[in-house]
Structure formats: structure tokens, C-alpha cells
Design an enzyme around this catalytic site. Sequence first.
Site, PDB file in Angstrom:
ATOM      1  N   GLN A 100      38.867  38.320  40.257  1.00 15.72           N
ATOM      2  CA  GLN A 100      39.416  39.655  39.983  1.00 15.72           C
ATOM      3  C   GLN A 100      38.373  40.594  39.390  1.00 15.72           C
ATOM      4  OE1 GLN A 100      42.329  40.930  40.812  1.00 15.72           O
ATOM      5  NE2 GLN A 100      43.368  39.086  41.506  1.00 15.72           N
ATOM      6  N   ASN A 116      44.094  38.301  36.479  1.00 12.03           N
ATOM      7  CA  ASN A 116      44.773  38.875  37.644  1.00 12.03           C
ATOM      8  C   ASN A 116      46.086  39.555  37.299  1.00 12.03           C
ATOM      9  OD1 ASN A 116      45.033  35.879  37.286  1.00 12.03           O
ATOM     10  ND2 ASN A 116      46.803  36.194  38.615  1.00 12.03           N
ATOM     11  N   HIS A 123      39.099  38.460  49.838  1.00 12.59           N
ATOM     12  CA  HIS A 123      40.163  39.443  50.054  1.00 12.59           C
ATOM     13  C   HIS A 123      40.533  40.247  48.826  1.00 12.59           C
ATOM     14  CE1 HIS A 123      43.932  37.301  48.536  1.00 12.59           C
ATOM     15  NE2 HIS A 123      43.035  36.346  48.456  1.00 12.59           N
ATOM     16  N   THR A 165      33.163  23.304  59.537  1.00 16.32           N
ATOM     17  CA  THR A 165      32.477  24.349  60.298  1.00 16.32           C
ATOM     18  C   THR A 165      32.655  25.695  59.621  1.00 16.32           C
ATOM     19  OG1 THR A 165      32.824  23.116  62.334  1.00 16.32           O
ATOM     20  CG2 THR A 165      32.353  25.478  62.571  1.00 16.32           C
ATOM     21  N   CYS A 215      55.335  33.553  42.426  1.00 15.67           N
ATOM     22  CA  CYS A 215      54.878  32.315  43.044  1.00 15.67           C
ATOM     23  C   CYS A 215      54.945  32.484  44.548  1.00 15.67           C
ATOM     24  CB  CYS A 215      55.651  31.097  42.547  1.00 15.67           C
ATOM     25  SG  CYS A 215      57.261  30.931  43.280  1.00 15.67           S
ATOM     26  N   GLY A 246      39.175  31.806  47.018  1.00 17.06           N
ATOM     27  CA  GLY A 246      39.046  31.630  45.578  1.00 17.06           C
ATOM     28  C   GLY A 246      39.656  30.321  45.103  1.00 17.06           C
ATOM     29  N   THR A 247      40.773  29.953  45.689  1.00 15.79           N
ATOM     30  CA  THR A 247      41.444  28.719  45.273  1.00 15.79           C
ATOM     31  C   THR A 247      40.542  27.508  45.477  1.00 15.79           C
ATOM     32  OG1 THR A 247      43.605  29.657  45.768  1.00 15.79           O
ATOM     33  CG2 THR A 247      43.476  27.258  45.659  1.00 15.79           C
TER      34      THR A 247
HETATM   35  C1  LIG Z   1      41.964  35.176  39.309  1.00 15.05           C
HETATM   36  C2  LIG Z   1      42.217  34.549  40.650  1.00 15.05           C
HETATM   37  N1  LIG Z   1      41.659  33.373  40.952  1.00 15.05           N
HETATM   38  C3  LIG Z   1      41.841  32.782  42.142  1.00 15.05           C
HETATM   39  C4  LIG Z   1      42.629  33.353  43.115  1.00 15.05           C
HETATM   40  C5  LIG Z   1      42.812  32.657  44.415  1.00 15.05           C
HETATM   41  O1  LIG Z   1      42.025  33.242  45.428  1.00 15.05           O
HETATM   42  P1  LIG Z   1      42.421  33.041  46.966  1.00 15.05           P
HETATM   43  O2  LIG Z   1      43.616  33.882  47.210  1.00 15.05           O
HETATM   44  O3  LIG Z   1      41.209  33.524  47.712  1.00 15.05           O
HETATM   45  O4  LIG Z   1      42.648  31.601  47.177  1.00 15.05           O
HETATM   46  C6  LIG Z   1      43.250  34.580  42.846  1.00 15.05           C
HETATM   47  C7  LIG Z   1      44.161  35.182  43.845  1.00 15.05           C
HETATM   48  O5  LIG Z   1      45.272  35.533  43.543  1.00 15.05           O
HETATM   49  C8  LIG Z   1      43.036  35.199  41.587  1.00 15.05           C
HETATM   50  O6  LIG Z   1      43.605  36.368  41.280  1.00 15.05           O
END
Ligand SMILES: Cc1ncc(COP(=O)(O)O)c(C=O)c1O
Length: 373
Positions: free
Chosen positions: A170, A140, A192, A228, A316, A70-71
Site C-alpha cells: 500500500q 491498507n 495492481h 513460468t 473478506c 502481494g499475497t
Molecule cells: C497491505 C497489503 N498486503 C498484501 C496485499 C495482497 O496483495 P495481492 O492482492 O497482490 O495478493 C494487499 C491487497 O489487498 C494489501 O493491501
Amino acid sequence: VPAYLDHAATTPLRPAAVEAMLPWLTGRYGNPSGAHAVARAARAAVEEAREDVAAALGCAPAEVVFTSGGTEADNLAVLGVPGPGTVVCSAVEHHAVLEPVAARNGATVGVDGHGRVDLDALPAAVGPGTALVSVQLANNEVGTVQPLADVVALVRERAPGAAVHTDAVQAAPWLDVATLAAGADLVALSGHKLGGPQGVGALVVRRGLRLSPLLRGGGQEAERRSGTHNVAGIVGLAAALREATARRDEVVALVGALRDRLATGLLAAIPGAALTGHTTERVAGSCSLTVEGVESEALLVLLDRAGVCASAASACASGALQRSHVLEAMRVPPSRAAGSLRLSLGWCSSEADVDAALEAVPAAVAQLRRAVA
Ligand SMILES: Cc1ncc(COP(=O)(O)O)c(C=O)c1O
């Protein structure tokens, strides 16, 4: 086994995801970018996963870009949309959106006391010079669902050239992302959080949207994300999303009832406890509250000892608690925010998990209050 009430942090793998991944962790392998038979088989698995993800998200397979989570999906969206325009996001975004928005000297728009973006303040922040607006689908920390369709309509009117990004990380286990995010140009997901593996995610990039890559190299993902492919992860993400989508209504009903029992029970048993987030517009797995006169950190330690895995509104990476920017944006007074507790349920949550929390949380709060009395 502990009662796991931290699904918003990460979820156990769904058996369907494990089953889909296992061959790619054992006998099967191959670099999907190659040309020979082993490579082609890996590519076929990735493309099949892409079709499944596209079907669940209501987009074309070519619009799905697989990422490392997600990041990365959020960063690619926020940093990838070309300038020179400005970027804007809500004040309650995940740091994966807030930080890249800050890196582009972007602006944030406030929220109401339930965590919903202030639609009256948004017009002042969005105009012809806006390149991107990012508003999450669900939060989240407190689970609040945003009025994304209203945001999209407003952006289209005031900034026809701007792209809309939504972090649906989320939301994906609980909501019909295909419908709710249909108007967005960029939609981020993470494996995840929905019963898939860690370290894999996806970004929907609507056809025609120009996006410069963060990662340059071999040109994978149609030049949008080099590297990859994580074949096992991608296959696991797709299997988890397939199942989350197919079973969504059933799981939302079951987990929503568990969550309601948990929330009602905690409010009844703990004087000075209050729910945070929206009362109805929130995802089914979210039970966030504040408890007056206790510190989150101490509460979490006692809960951990009692076999209940929970978290505070904000943590954090180092594990130390920072003040929650979400509760702050919602104008929850610092004295209340200091006692935040996030209990989050997921696809495999049970009555026993709720029973354990209903016993452990009031007991831990009482113990902490006795200690200061
Ligand atoms: C709303 C939201 N965005 C992005 C992320 C980041 O996702 P990832 O853990 O797959 O990098 C999270 C994870 O905590 C999240 O809750």
C-alpha cells in the site's frame, strides 16, 4: 461512470502499463526460460523489467523475485525465512502476513490508537531467538505509515540474526520505498495497487539472505520462485512502478489535496464522523473514517446505488464484512468500528470523484439515521 474511491482494493491500469503489456498479449510471446530467439526476447523483457523494479526500489536486479502478487510475496517472506527462530509481526498486518505468521505460531505486537506499532512493546517480543520481524510500511485500511527505520534499528540491536520484512504493497504508490525500506531485508510489492495489473508482484530479497522457496519446480527466479514467468504482467508492473515513481511527488500533492478536501468536507457534513488512522503519518490516498450509528454494510449499499464505489475498513473475499482486526488493534470501540468507511483515492482520482462522495456519503448517512429514528 461511478465515482471510484476504492484504489486501496485495486487501481485502474495506468496507460503506460497497458502500452507495455499489449505487445505481450498480442504478437509477442515466449517462455523466458528457453534458449531460442523468441525465448531470449521474452527473457530480455523480464530482465529489463527487473532492472526497472530494482531501480525504483533501490536494490540490485538480482535481489528482485517476481511473484503472483502481494499475497505470494508476503507468504514467501514469512514462510521462506528458515527457522528455528520465532516470527513476529504487527497486529495490523494484512492477512497475507498475519496468516503465515500464525501458521508459524508467531506473535503479534500491538499498535497505538493511530495504528502505529508499539515500539515500547516490540523489545519484549524480539530477541536472539527471533528469525523474522514483519512490519508493513503503510496500512491498507487506515493508511497509517509505520516507523519502519525505528523497527529495523530495534531488531538489529536485539536480534542481529533476524530478518526484517516489510509489506510495502500500500505504500508503493505514495512513498519512497527505496529510502524508507532501505534497512529491510525483504520488501513486498503488488502490481495492481499502483496502476499495474493484478496477479503479479515482487519480493525484494537482499543478497545473502537465505530463503526457502514456496514453489518448487523449474527453478526460475534463481531457485526462489519456480513457475513460468508472467511476462505481460511483469512488464506491466515495471511500467506502472516506473511511472508511479517518476510522478510520485506530483500525484501525492494532487491526491493529497483531494483527500484533504474529502476528509474535511465529510467531517463537517456528518455529525458523529471521525477519521481513523494517523493524522499526518498516512498515505495521500487514504480517507478512512467511522460514522456513529450506521452499519458499514448498509452504507456501502446506498453508496453503490448512488454511484460511489467504496469499502469498509475490512472485507473478506466473500464480500461479507468481518470485524476489522486493524480497528480492533487500534482500540476503536466496536460500536464505532461497525460504521467504518474506507474511501481510497489513486493516481487518476478527480475533483468529480470527491464531489460525488461529498454529496452521496452525507445523504446516505442521513437516510440510514432517519430509518432508525
Ligand atoms: C497491505 C497489503 N498486503 C498484501 C496485499 C495482497 O496483495 P495481492 O492482492 O497482490 O495478493 C494487499 C491487497 O489487498 C494489501 O493491501
